[in-house]
Design a protein around this motif. Structure first.
Motif, PDB file in Angstrom:
ATOM      1  N   ASP A   1       0.826  -1.214   0.000  1.00  0.00           N
ATOM      2  CA  ASP A   1       0.000   0.000   0.000  1.00  0.00           C
ATOM      3  C   ASP A   1       0.859   1.262   0.000  1.00  0.00           C
ATOM      4  O   ASP A   1       0.589   2.214  -0.754  1.00  0.00           O
ATOM      5  N   ARG A   2       1.882   1.312   0.849  1.00  0.00           N
ATOM      6  CA  ARG A   2       2.723   2.507   0.938  1.00  0.00           C
ATOM      7  C   ARG A   2       3.444   2.768  -0.385  1.00  0.00           C
ATOM      8  O   ARG A   2       3.507   3.908  -0.860  1.00  0.00           O
TER       9      ARG A   2
ATOM     10  N   THR B   1       2.532   1.722  -3.391  1.00  0.00           N
ATOM     11  CA  THR B   1       1.561   2.080  -4.431  1.00  0.00           C
ATOM     12  C   THR B   1       1.161   3.547  -4.324  1.00  0.00           C
ATOM     13  O   THR B   1       1.111   4.269  -5.331  1.00  0.00           O
ATOM     14  N   VAL B   2       0.876   4.005  -3.108  1.00  0.00           N
ATOM     15  CA  VAL B   2       0.497   5.405  -2.900  1.00  0.00           C
ATOM     16  C   VAL B   2       1.642   6.328  -3.307  1.00  0.00           C
ATOM     17  O   VAL B   2       1.418   7.344  -3.990  1.00  0.00           O
TER      18      VAL B   2
ATOM     19  N   ASN C   1      -8.190   1.027 -10.856  1.00  0.00           N
ATOM     20  CA  ASN C   1      -8.193   0.098  -9.728  1.00  0.00           C
ATOM     21  C   ASN C   1      -8.757  -1.244 -10.164  1.00  0.00           C
ATOM     22  O   ASN C   1      -9.972  -1.416 -10.267  1.00  0.00           O
TER      23      ASN C   1
ATOM     24  N   VAL D   1      -6.448  -0.613  -4.666  1.00  0.00           N
ATOM     25  CA  VAL D   1      -6.342   0.758  -4.153  1.00  0.00           C
ATOM     26  C   VAL D   1      -7.540   0.961  -3.221  1.00  0.00           C
ATOM     27  O   VAL D   1      -8.668   1.140  -3.665  1.00  0.00           O
ATOM     28  N   THR D   2      -7.278   0.909  -1.941  1.00  0.00           N
ATOM     29  CA  THR D   2      -8.343   0.950  -0.940  1.00  0.00           C
ATOM     30  C   THR D   2      -8.840   2.383  -0.724  1.00  0.00           C
ATOM     31  O   THR D   2      -8.197   3.356  -1.150  1.00  0.00           O
TER      32      THR D   2
ATOM     33  N   ASP E   1      -8.775   3.985   2.054  1.00  0.00           N
ATOM     34  CA  ASP E   1      -7.777   4.703   2.843  1.00  0.00           C
ATOM     35  C   ASP E   1      -6.632   5.210   1.967  1.00  0.00           C
ATOM     36  O   ASP E   1      -6.096   6.302   2.204  1.00  0.00           O
ATOM     37  N   MET E   2      -6.275   4.445   0.963  1.00  0.00           N
ATOM     38  CA  MET E   2      -5.235   4.893   0.026  1.00  0.00           C
ATOM     39  C   MET E   2      -5.726   6.091  -0.785  1.00  0.00           C
ATOM     40  O   MET E   2      -4.991   7.061  -1.007  1.00  0.00           O
TER      41      MET E   2
ATOM     42  N   GLU F   1      -5.398   9.386   0.951  1.00  0.00           N
ATOM     43  CA  GLU F   1      -4.089  10.018   0.802  1.00  0.00           C
ATOM     44  C   GLU F   1      -3.914  10.622  -0.595  1.00  0.00           C
ATOM     45  O   GLU F   1      -3.356  11.715  -0.748  1.00  0.00           O
TER      46      GLU F   1
END
Length: 298
Positions: free
Chosen positions: A115-116, A118-119, A137, A146-147, A149-150, A153
């Motif tokens: 996740d980190r 990808t963001v 997505n 890509v959630t 929460d993502m 951000e």
């Protein structure tokens, strides 16, 4: 040019000749069919466009040719599907230089980023350009989700403005709207879920079978947005066996064959893909020809 992520955006096929060269006359023929049907923009170099086999020079050729041919009538969007952040940033710069109006952006290819990572990948590209970005997505095919929460951000960047929703979970449309309101435009990226997601509030449709059946695709979209659900559903039911060609690993070959049968494409592909043959070709051809024989009067 400025535009809205609303309406039907074909993920265009890349037509080839028998010797695997770009077929620009056929490309123009399909572009004209899309224009005549009333699509709202076109996307070049996506999965259906055989992104993994076309070169940067060919992508430039296609982008510039489409922009010249369409002459400002609708926006031309460029897909970015790269393995490294550096290459993706370069592609974003290329898109701007070539005149593209926006970007469709996939997560990193080949490496399954967390996740980190990808963001950070998406953020780095977003801050390198002022072009509007639609995040693609598709955890089913590309194994990266890509959630929400993502996205929380990512929307710090004003040019990340849309999502191509291909999770195959229609409830994600509602979750996105509940979380972000209208901050992110939502475009359905799965042909077989289009009416469902449009009814739930999706703003558009990144379509595949539109490459062979543009008028039917645009008609369904327009009817849903006019609230004529029964009329849209009738066409959608006819369309479903054809739309299911979009959710198969050989979607490129299947949809190219469909476009060949409707006269706005050719079935030539670039290796390692091979054109269909034998019983598989006969089976897909029957689905396509049965659909054409029962094609609704619009």
């Amino acid at each position: 040019m400025s535009f809205e992520w609303k309406g039907v955006f074909p993920a265009l096929l890349t037509p080839f000749t028998a010797n695997e060269e770009i077929d620009l006359p056929m490309f123009e023929k399909n572009l004209q069919a899309q224009l005549d049907a009333g699509v709202h923009g076109v996307i070049i170099g996506g999965s259906l466009g055989e992104a993994s086999t076309i070169t940067a020079e060919e992508k430039e050729q296609l982008i510039k040719h489409a922009i010249k041919y369409l002459n400002g009538k609708i926006p031309v969007i460029m897909n970015i599907a790269e393995s490294t952040t550096k290459d993706a940033v370069q592609q974003a710069a290329n898109a701007k230089a070539w005149g593209a109006a926006g970007l469709m952006l996939l997560p990193p290819m080949r490496y399954k980023s967390d996740d980190r990572e990808t963001v950070e990948y998406f953020k780095t590209i977003a801050k390198s350009t002022d072009l509007p970005i639609m995040i693609y997505n598709n955890p089913v095919d590309y194994k990266i989700d890509v959630t929400l929460d993502m996205f929380e951000e990512l929307i710090e960047y004003s040019n990340i403005t849309a999502v191509k929703e291909s999770t195959r979970d229609v409830t994600n449309v509602t979750r996105l709207i509940n979380r972000f309101g209208g901050r992110l435009k939502i475009l359905c990226g799965v042909d077989t879920l289009a009416v469902e997601e449009l009814c739930l509030g999706a703003d558009g449709w990144v379509a595949g079978l539109v490459c062979a059946f543009p008028k039917e695709t645009v008609t369904i979209f327009n009817l849903v947005k006019e609230g004529k659900i029964a009329e849209a559903a009738a066409i959608y039911r006819w369309f479903m066996p054809l739309l299911e060609l979009d959710i198969h690993p050989k979607l490129v070959q299947y949809i190219k064959l469909a476009a060949t049968q409707t006269g706005i494409g050719s079935e030539y592909v670039r290796g390692p893909r091979l054109t269909l043959q034998g019983s598989e070709r006969d089976r897909i051809l029957k689905i396509i020809n049965d659909g054409i024989a029962a094609r609704p009067v619009l």
